[in-house]
Design an enzyme around this catalytic site. Sequence first.
Site, PDB file in Angstrom:
ATOM      1  N   THR A   1       0.809  -1.211   0.000  1.00  0.00           N
ATOM      2  CA  THR A   1       0.000   0.000   0.000  1.00  0.00           C
ATOM      3  C   THR A   1       0.843   1.262   0.000  1.00  0.00           C
ATOM      4  OG1 THR A   1      -1.494   1.309   1.386  1.00  0.00           O
ATOM      5  CG2 THR A   1      -0.108  -0.247   2.526  1.00  0.00           C
TER       6      THR A   1
ATOM      7  N   TYR B   1      -2.097   0.190  10.011  1.00  0.00           N
ATOM      8  CA  TYR B   1      -2.339  -0.476   8.726  1.00  0.00           C
ATOM      9  C   TYR B   1      -1.078  -0.422   7.857  1.00  0.00           C
ATOM     10  CZ  TYR B   1      -3.812  -0.990   3.889  1.00  0.00           C
ATOM     11  OH  TYR B   1      -3.885  -1.377   2.583  1.00  0.00           O
TER      12      TYR B   1
END
Length: 330
Positions: A117, A142
């Site tokens: 990501t 995250y």
Amino acid sequence: MAVLVTGGGGYIGSHMVWALIDAGEEVVVIDRLSTGFRWAIAPEARFYEGDIADQDLMRRIFSENNVDAIIHFAGSIVVPESVADPLGYYENNTVKSRALIASAVEAGIPHFVFSSTAAVYGTPKVLEPVTEDLPLAPESPYGSSKLMTEIMLRDTANAHDFTYTALRYFNVAGADPKGRSGQSSALATHLIKVACATALGKRESMNVFGTDYPTPDGTCVRDYIHVWDLAQAHLMALKRMRAGGGSLAANCGYGRGFSVLEVLEAVKKVNGSDFPVTFAERRPGDPAMIVANPGLAKRELGWVPQYDDLEGIISSALDWERHLMRKNSY
Ligand code: UDP
């Protein structure tokens, strides 16, 4: 040879399964169906319901199928949720990925594609689109949970006969151009999904999280990329590794950014309707602005995006949302 897709019942994973099938690949899916859907998995794929950290199940899958590559999507993906539940995110994204990588090494699976990501960069110190050599400084659990998996993959590739490609996704949206899949989770929190649901009256209103960021209109800027282009980047990563290409971490974005307000304007324009928006506080963990430099993916993978058009992305997301309404599954 077969490709194992983890999280193949999820949003991006289900598109990947279709892209692999379209490319003539044999596909095996593992998904525990906690957020994914059985119906979203192409019937041509062989399906195992279960957890990627279940090493007995993984051994069974590798003994029953001739897998030479894993494409790993299974995991949790909501930035603010990770701030509230960091240990849950490290468990799902890092600990379980470690178990999956261990199973892959044990079975001698040579290739691994990982859904990483843009959150691994945090807020870049530069204004230009980010390149892969910038410092990795995630601002949310995250992002950290994904970066830790990238690091495990790097070290595993150094120690074993194992090659990986980590694709750092920017903001993925839209649906399969053939209408076979889309973002189907009623709990989805991502901007384009929420805005389309609001435009179609499935939600009464929505929030704009933060209007005082150091960006041109005060709202966060992101690089929105069509899910089908993203799936194609994975296919190319697979092809490159099978041809002997080495390990790689590469951005998947288009190289231009849109603010939250610009996205909302585009949704209103494409749908031809207005809808209420509430200006709310900043959401924890959100970097102000992040845009990809996709040069490396283009050079190394030969990736040529076909759907770089915000209104087109929104239009396909709206089509899928209407499809879900007709199916009454939302
Ligand atoms: N966002 C928003 N309202 C929403 C959902 C998202 O204002 O209902 C904002 C969010 O704060 C961020 C941007 O839209 O600035 C993109 O968020 P999203 O959750 O889609 O993806 P992320 O960048 O967190 O992966």
